[in-house]
Scaffold this motif. Structure first.
Motif, PDB file in Angstrom:
ATOM      1  N   MET A   1       0.850  -1.203   0.000  1.00 21.17           N
ATOM      2  CA  MET A   1       0.000   0.000   0.000  1.00 21.17           C
ATOM      3  C   MET A   1       0.882   1.247   0.000  1.00 21.17           C
ATOM      4  SD  MET A   1      -3.099   0.726   2.669  1.00 21.17           S
ATOM      5  CE  MET A   1      -3.699  -0.950   2.552  1.00 21.17           C
ATOM      6  N   SER A   2       0.634   2.161  -0.915  1.00 20.61           N
ATOM      7  CA  SER A   2       1.436   3.387  -0.935  1.00 20.61           C
ATOM      8  C   SER A   2       0.692   4.471  -0.168  1.00 20.61           C
ATOM      9  CB  SER A   2       1.688   3.813  -2.378  1.00 20.61           C
ATOM     10  OG  SER A   2       0.465   4.082  -3.013  1.00 20.61           O
ATOM     11  N   GLY A   3       1.341   5.641  -0.008  1.00 17.96           N
ATOM     12  CA  GLY A   3       0.697   6.740   0.689  1.00 17.96           C
ATOM     13  C   GLY A   3       1.508   7.137   1.904  1.00 17.96           C
ATOM     14  N   ALA A   4       0.879   7.916   2.787  1.00 13.04           N
ATOM     15  CA  ALA A   4       1.576   8.417   3.970  1.00 13.04           C
ATOM     16  C   ALA A   4       2.045   7.260   4.844  1.00 13.04           C
ATOM     17  CB  ALA A   4       0.629   9.317   4.762  1.00 13.04           C
ATOM     18  N   PRO A   5       3.278   7.364   5.372  1.00 12.05           N
ATOM     19  CA  PRO A   5       3.726   6.297   6.279  1.00 12.05           C
ATOM     20  C   PRO A   5       2.889   6.302   7.557  1.00 12.05           C
ATOM     21  CG  PRO A   5       5.375   8.056   6.142  1.00 12.05           C
ATOM     22  CD  PRO A   5       4.269   8.421   5.197  1.00 12.05           C
ATOM     23  N   LEU A   6       2.345   5.180   7.898  1.00 12.15           N
ATOM     24  CA  LEU A   6       1.474   5.072   9.071  1.00 12.15           C
ATOM     25  C   LEU A   6       2.107   4.110  10.067  1.00 12.15           C
ATOM     26  CD1 LEU A   6      -1.965   4.602   7.272  1.00 12.15           C
ATOM     27  CD2 LEU A   6      -1.217   6.641   8.532  1.00 12.15           C
ATOM     28  N   PRO A   7       1.687   4.177  11.330  1.00 11.22           N
ATOM     29  CA  PRO A   7       2.164   3.162  12.286  1.00 11.22           C
ATOM     30  C   PRO A   7       1.861   1.771  11.745  1.00 11.22           C
ATOM     31  CG  PRO A   7       0.868   4.858  13.392  1.00 11.22           C
ATOM     32  CD  PRO A   7       0.753   5.123  11.925  1.00 11.22           C
ATOM     33  N   ARG A   8       2.774   0.841  11.967  1.00  7.75           N
ATOM     34  CA  ARG A   8       2.603  -0.504  11.421  1.00  7.75           C
ATOM     35  C   ARG A   8       1.295  -1.152  11.881  1.00  7.75           C
ATOM     36  NH1 ARG A   8       7.222  -2.605   9.081  1.00  7.75           N
ATOM     37  NH2 ARG A   8       5.820  -4.257   8.400  1.00  7.75           N
ATOM     38  N   SER A   9       0.928  -0.923  13.153  1.00  6.52           N
ATOM     39  CA  SER A   9      -0.289  -1.552  13.687  1.00  6.52           C
ATOM     40  C   SER A   9      -1.534  -1.040  12.947  1.00  6.52           C
ATOM     41  CB  SER A   9      -0.418  -1.296  15.185  1.00  6.52           C
ATOM     42  OG  SER A   9      -0.518   0.087  15.435  1.00  6.52           O
ATOM     43  N   LEU A  10      -1.512   0.231  12.631  1.00  5.22           N
ATOM     44  CA  LEU A  10      -2.636   0.826  11.908  1.00  5.22           C
ATOM     45  C   LEU A  10      -2.669   0.289  10.473  1.00  5.22           C
ATOM     46  CD1 LEU A  10      -4.959   2.834  12.129  1.00  5.22           C
ATOM     47  CD2 LEU A  10      -3.364   4.673  11.627  1.00  5.22           C
ATOM     48  N   GLU A  11      -1.498   0.184   9.871  1.00  5.88           N
ATOM     49  CA  GLU A  11      -1.415  -0.375   8.518  1.00  5.88           C
ATOM     50  C   GLU A  11      -1.959  -1.804   8.476  1.00  5.88           C
ATOM     51  OE1 GLU A  11       2.570  -0.190   7.088  1.00  5.88           O
ATOM     52  OE2 GLU A  11       2.268   1.730   6.070  1.00  5.88           O
ATOM     53  N   ARG A  12      -1.629  -2.566   9.519  1.00  2.00           N
ATOM     54  CA  ARG A  12      -2.100  -3.966   9.558  1.00  2.00           C
ATOM     55  C   ARG A  12      -3.618  -4.027   9.612  1.00  2.00           C
ATOM     56  NH1 ARG A  12       2.335  -5.382  12.772  1.00  2.00           N
ATOM     57  NH2 ARG A  12       1.132  -5.211  14.690  1.00  2.00           N
ATOM     58  N   LEU A  13      -4.229  -3.142  10.398  1.00  2.68           N
ATOM     59  CA  LEU A  13      -5.690  -3.123  10.500  1.00  2.68           C
ATOM     60  C   LEU A  13      -6.313  -2.717   9.166  1.00  2.68           C
ATOM     61  CD1 LEU A  13      -8.312  -3.400  12.099  1.00  2.68           C
ATOM     62  CD2 LEU A  13      -8.028  -1.027  12.834  1.00  2.68           C
ATOM     63  N   ILE A  14      -5.743  -1.683   8.544  1.00  2.31           N
ATOM     64  CA  ILE A  14      -6.263  -1.231   7.243  1.00  2.31           C
ATOM     65  C   ILE A  14      -6.187  -2.361   6.225  1.00  2.31           C
ATOM     66  CG2 ILE A  14      -5.854   0.358   5.301  1.00  2.31           C
ATOM     67  CD1 ILE A  14      -4.874   2.416   7.434  1.00  2.31           C
ATOM     68  N   GLU A  15      -5.072  -3.055   6.243  1.00  2.00           N
ATOM     69  CA  GLU A  15      -4.861  -4.170   5.320  1.00  2.00           C
ATOM     70  C   GLU A  15      -5.907  -5.270   5.567  1.00  2.00           C
ATOM     71  OE1 GLU A  15      -3.091  -5.099   2.863  1.00  2.00           O
ATOM     72  OE2 GLU A  15      -3.207  -7.287   3.012  1.00  2.00           O
ATOM     73  N   ALA A  16      -6.159  -5.576   6.839  1.00  3.77           N
ATOM     74  CA  ALA A  16      -7.139  -6.619   7.182  1.00  3.77           C
ATOM     75  C   ALA A  16      -8.548  -6.192   6.777  1.00  3.77           C
ATOM     76  CB  ALA A  16      -7.079  -6.921   8.676  1.00  3.77           C
ATOM     77  N   LEU A  17      -8.891  -4.938   7.043  1.00  2.00           N
ATOM     78  CA  LEU A  17     -10.237  -4.447   6.709  1.00  2.00           C
ATOM     79  C   LEU A  17     -10.448  -4.409   5.201  1.00  2.00           C
ATOM     80  CD1 LEU A  17     -10.524  -1.505   9.273  1.00  2.00           C
ATOM     81  CD2 LEU A  17     -11.902  -3.601   9.278  1.00  2.00           C
ATOM     82  N   SER A  18      -9.389  -4.081   4.452  1.00  2.00           N
ATOM     83  CA  SER A  18      -9.550  -3.955   3.004  1.00  2.00           C
ATOM     84  C   SER A  18      -9.781  -5.309   2.341  1.00  2.00           C
ATOM     85  CB  SER A  18      -8.353  -3.237   2.379  1.00  2.00           C
ATOM     86  OG  SER A  18      -7.202  -4.044   2.506  1.00  2.00           O
ATOM     87  N   ARG A  19      -9.560  -6.393   3.082  1.00  2.00           N
ATOM     88  CA  ARG A  19      -9.843  -7.712   2.516  1.00  2.00           C
ATOM     89  C   ARG A  19     -11.319  -8.101   2.661  1.00  2.00           C
ATOM     90  NH1 ARG A  19      -6.090 -10.552   5.803  1.00  2.00           N
ATOM     91  NH2 ARG A  19      -4.249  -9.250   5.640  1.00  2.00           N
ATOM     92  N   LEU A  20     -12.097  -7.287   3.376  1.00  2.00           N
ATOM     93  CA  LEU A  20     -13.529  -7.572   3.523  1.00  2.00           C
ATOM     94  C   LEU A  20     -14.245  -7.253   2.223  1.00  2.00           C
ATOM     95  CD1 LEU A  20     -14.108  -5.999   7.058  1.00  2.00           C
ATOM     96  CD2 LEU A  20     -13.922  -8.426   6.514  1.00  2.00           C
ATOM     97  N   PRO A  21     -15.332  -8.002   1.936  1.00  2.00           N
ATOM     98  CA  PRO A  21     -16.048  -7.744   0.678  1.00  2.00           C
ATOM     99  C   PRO A  21     -16.654  -6.343   0.666  1.00  2.00           C
ATOM    100  CG  PRO A  21     -17.265  -9.285   2.069  1.00  2.00           C
ATOM    101  CD  PRO A  21     -15.923  -9.091   2.714  1.00  2.00           C
ATOM    102  N   GLY A  22     -16.491  -5.669  -0.450  1.00  2.00           N
ATOM    103  CA  GLY A  22     -17.090  -4.352  -0.613  1.00  2.00           C
ATOM    104  C   GLY A  22     -16.318  -3.232   0.068  1.00  2.00           C
ATOM    105  N   VAL A  23     -15.190  -3.570   0.684  1.00  2.00           N
ATOM    106  CA  VAL A  23     -14.391  -2.543   1.369  1.00  2.00           C
ATOM    107  C   VAL A  23     -13.100  -2.313   0.591  1.00  2.00           C
ATOM    108  CG1 VAL A  23     -13.207  -1.911   3.503  1.00  2.00           C
ATOM    109  CG2 VAL A  23     -15.346  -3.193   3.617  1.00  2.00           C
ATOM    110  N   GLY A  24     -12.999  -1.168  -0.046  1.00  2.00           N
ATOM    111  CA  GLY A  24     -11.774  -0.825  -0.768  1.00  2.00           C
ATOM    112  C   GLY A  24     -10.776  -0.200   0.194  1.00  2.00           C
ATOM    113  N   PRO A  25      -9.568   0.123  -0.289  1.00  2.00           N
ATOM    114  CA  PRO A  25      -8.515   0.683   0.566  1.00  2.00           C
ATOM    115  C   PRO A  25      -8.936   1.992   1.255  1.00  2.00           C
ATOM    116  CG  PRO A  25      -7.643   0.120  -1.600  1.00  2.00           C
ATOM    117  CD  PRO A  25      -9.109  -0.108  -1.656  1.00  2.00           C
TER     118      PRO A  25
END
Ligand SMILES: [Zn+2]
Length: 208
Positions: A1-25
């Protein structure tokens, strides 16, 4: 994922949520920041609900619907007509039919539809459980009098419908289908209650 550098823990959550159906980045980012701003107790309750649900639920041993116990709340409800069985592809289809409040029988969840092209045969679905259930009911002297096949109006749903008609035709007095009331390609789980109710009321016998 590109964009602003975020805390790793936050990035992990975003990554997990984006795998849900209908949820884009972008939606995943908004959800993650929403969770970040909620009280810690609420965030923990959300995480706990997900984890508890995964640990405690299992398929109902009779119908295959999601259950907290060995048997689901529909299969243990004695007021429901056990001689009327509605066969669906997924638990979400069952939920869509339940939303109409009009069906008082029981269900059987197949966990999908036959798809020879994708290698999904009867053995990959809960077909054997269905046939055993029909046989067991007949042997117990309380036969299933009608099987309503509520597969989706799709090529896979139609193949499944014909297969079930062939396999159950000699065992069950009446086999009906409600797929014809739904527009082709319209999944049952996305149909509105009025449409489902109409196709349930206007269900027809399946021609072999
Ligand atoms: Zn059940």
């Amino acid at each position: 994922m590109s964009g602003a550098p975020l805390p790793r823990s936050l990035e992990r959550l975003i990554e997990a949520l984006s795998r849900l159906p209908g949820v884009g980045p972008r939606t995943a980012e908004r959800l993650a920041f929403h969770i970040l701003r909620t009280p810690l107790a609420d965030a923990q309750a959300l995480a706990g609900a997900i984890s508890t649900m995964r640990e405690q639920t299992r398929p109902c041993e009779i119908c295959g619907h999601v259950a907290d116990e060995v048997r689901c709340r529909i299969c243990t409800d004695d007021s429901r007509d056990a001689s009327l069985l509605c066969v669906v592809e997924e638990p979400l289809d069952l939920i869509a039919i339940e939303r109409t409040g009009a069906f008082r029988g029981r269900y059987h969840v197949l966990n999908g539809a036959l798809s020879p092209m994708s290698g999904v045969g009867p053995g990959e679905l809960r077909m054997r459980e269905l046939f055993e259930r029909v046989d067991a009911a007949a042997a117990a002297g309380s036969p299933i009098r009608e099987v309503i096949i509520a597969t989706n109006p799709s090529p896979e749903g139609d193949v499944t419908l014909l297969y079930l008609q062939e396999r159950l035709g000699t065992k069950v007095a009446s086999i009906t289908s409600m797929a014809r009331g739904l527009p082709f390609g319209a999944d049952l789980q996305y149909a509105d209650a009025v449409t489902i109710l109409r196709s349930l009321e206007e269900r027809r016998g399946v021609e072999s």
